[in-house]
Design a protein around this motif. Structure first.
Motif, short mmCIF file in Angstrom:
data_model
loop_
_atom_site.label_atom_id
_atom_site.label_comp_id
_atom_site.label_asym_id
_atom_site.label_seq_id
_atom_site.Cartn_x
_atom_site.Cartn_y
_atom_site.Cartn_z
N GLY A 148 0.80 -1.21 0.00
CA GLY A 148 0.00 0.00 0.00
C GLY A 148 0.83 1.25 0.00
N GLY A 149 2.12 1.14 -0.30
CA GLY A 149 2.99 2.31 -0.30
C GLY A 149 3.38 2.68 1.11
N GLY A 150 4.10 3.78 1.23
CA GLY A 150 4.55 4.23 2.53
C GLY A 150 3.43 4.91 3.30
N SER A 151 3.73 5.24 4.52
CA SER A 151 2.74 5.85 5.40
C SER A 151 2.79 7.37 5.33
N TYR A 152 1.59 7.98 5.29
CA TYR A 152 1.50 9.45 5.32
C TYR A 152 2.10 9.99 6.61
N ASN A 153 1.98 9.21 7.68
CA ASN A 153 2.51 9.63 8.98
C ASN A 153 4.03 9.73 8.98
N SER A 154 4.67 9.07 8.02
CA SER A 154 6.13 9.10 7.95
C SER A 154 6.64 10.39 7.32
N LEU A 155 5.74 11.18 6.72
CA LEU A 155 6.15 12.41 6.05
C LEU A 155 6.30 13.55 7.05
N SER A 156 7.30 14.39 6.83
CA SER A 156 7.45 15.59 7.65
C SER A 156 6.41 16.62 7.23
N ASP A 157 6.21 17.64 8.03
CA ASP A 157 5.26 18.71 7.69
C ASP A 157 5.63 19.36 6.37
N ARG A 158 6.93 19.59 6.16
CA ARG A 158 7.38 20.21 4.91
C ARG A 158 7.12 19.30 3.72
N GLU A 159 7.36 18.01 3.89
CA GLU A 159 7.11 17.06 2.80
C GLU A 159 5.63 17.02 2.45
N ARG A 160 4.77 17.15 3.45
CA ARG A 160 3.33 17.17 3.19
C ARG A 160 2.95 18.43 2.40
N GLU A 161 3.57 19.56 2.75
CA GLU A 161 3.32 20.79 2.01
C GLU A 161 3.74 20.64 0.56
N VAL A 162 4.92 20.07 0.35
CA VAL A 162 5.44 19.88 -1.00
C VAL A 162 4.55 18.91 -1.78
N LEU A 163 4.11 17.84 -1.15
CA LEU A 163 3.21 16.88 -1.79
C LEU A 163 1.94 17.56 -2.27
N THR A 164 1.34 18.37 -1.41
CA THR A 164 0.09 19.06 -1.77
C THR A 164 0.30 19.99 -2.95
N LEU A 165 1.39 20.75 -2.95
CA LEU A 165 1.65 21.70 -4.03
C LEU A 165 1.99 20.98 -5.34
N ILE A 166 2.72 19.88 -5.26
CA ILE A 166 3.00 19.09 -6.47
C ILE A 166 1.69 18.59 -7.07
N ALA A 167 0.83 18.06 -6.22
CA ALA A 167 -0.44 17.51 -6.68
C ALA A 167 -1.36 18.57 -7.26
N LYS A 168 -1.18 19.82 -6.84
CA LYS A 168 -1.99 20.93 -7.36
C LYS A 168 -1.44 21.45 -8.69
N GLY A 169 -0.34 20.91 -9.14
CA GLY A 169 0.18 21.27 -10.45
C GLY A 169 1.28 22.31 -10.45
N TYR A 170 1.79 22.69 -9.29
CA TYR A 170 2.84 23.70 -9.23
C TYR A 170 4.19 23.11 -9.64
N SER A 171 5.01 23.92 -10.30
CA SER A 171 6.35 23.49 -10.69
C SER A 171 7.28 23.57 -9.48
N ASN A 172 8.47 22.96 -9.61
CA ASN A 172 9.45 23.02 -8.51
C ASN A 172 9.81 24.47 -8.18
N LYS A 173 9.96 25.29 -9.22
CA LYS A 173 10.32 26.69 -9.01
C LYS A 173 9.21 27.43 -8.25
N GLU A 174 7.98 27.16 -8.63
CA GLU A 174 6.85 27.83 -7.98
C GLU A 174 6.71 27.38 -6.53
N ILE A 175 6.93 26.09 -6.28
CA ILE A 175 6.88 25.58 -4.91
C ILE A 175 7.96 26.24 -4.07
N ALA A 176 9.15 26.36 -4.64
CA ALA A 176 10.27 27.00 -3.93
C ALA A 176 9.92 28.43 -3.54
N GLU A 177 9.28 29.17 -4.46
CA GLU A 177 8.91 30.55 -4.19
C GLU A 177 7.86 30.63 -3.09
#
Length: 219
Positions: A148-177
């Motif tokens: 079933g893949g890894g656990s959501y609980n294993s993600l840090s707060d920052r990784e969760r933020e990055v996951l959400t922004l990636i899934a919303k279609g933002y580029s790496n540059k936009e996420i960084a900004e």
């Protein structure tokens, strides 16, 4: 006011969309284009909030290529793909290209308005059958891998933020900004996400985010 750029090779379609959208006080069509290259030029001139992009345009640059190029040049622009194709291959390609949403041309007007407002506010939007297909692909990947893949609980707060922004279609540059970090740090977080969740592609991340309710809606 949500500024809209229409990119479609059919003038009648553009005219109909313009008449529909301009009837709403919070939406304004600021420009039109008949193919991808022209759409990119108009977007660079007009800086719309949302580009409504036709997927299939036989003359000039197609919608997928234009979406990918436009996200490189204007990473903050939100792109809503309009298509006649209810096909998971097109859906995945649109997500990979950086689209924030995908909607069938046969969708009701209310759904189009909802999709525009959603992507303009930074949310992702997929029509219901597309959401089902994405989840089926995700579930199929899990079954093939035997886990079933890894656990959501294993993600840090920052990784969760990055996951959400990636899934919303933002580029790496936009996420960084948005997060005030370097692009290299975003790439590191993305790599950690892929490893912890045992995933390899952006569509898998989008499907996972949908399952977790990170995009503001679920299935």
């Amino acid at each position: 006011m949500i500024k809209i750029l229409l990119v479609d090779d059919h003038s009648v379609v553009r005219m109909g969309l313009k008449m529909l959208l301009n009837n709403h006080s919070d939406i304004e069509v600021v420009g039109e284009a008949s193919e991808g290259n022209e759409g990119i030029q108009k977007a660079l001139e007009l800086h719309p909030d949302v580009v409504i992009m036709d997927l299939s345009m036989p003359h000039g640059k197609d919608g997928l290529s234009a979406t990918s190029e436009l996200k490189k040049q204007l990473p903050h622009v939100h792109i809503l793909i309009l298509t006649m194709h209810d096909d998971e291959e097109y859906l995945f390609q649109a997500i990979e290209a950086g689209a924030s949403g995908c909607l069938l041309k046969s969708a009701p007007h209310d759904e189009l308005l909802s999709a525009i407002r959603s992507v303009a506010s930074g949310q992702a939007y997929l029509h219901p059958s597309a959401t089902r297909r994405l989840m089926e692909e995700y579930i199929g990947t899990i079954r093939q891998s035997g886990s079933g893949g890894g656990s959501y609980n294993s993600l840090s707060d920052r990784e969760r933020e990055v996951l959400t922004l990636i899934a919303k279609g933002y580029s790496n540059k936009e996420i960084a900004e948005q997060l005030v970090i370097s692009v290299k740090t975003v790439e590191t977080h993305k790599g950690n996400l892929m490893e912890k969740l045992q995933m390899k592609t952006r569509p898998e991340l989008v499907a996972y985010a949908l399952k977790k309710g990170l995009l503001g809606y679920g299935i």
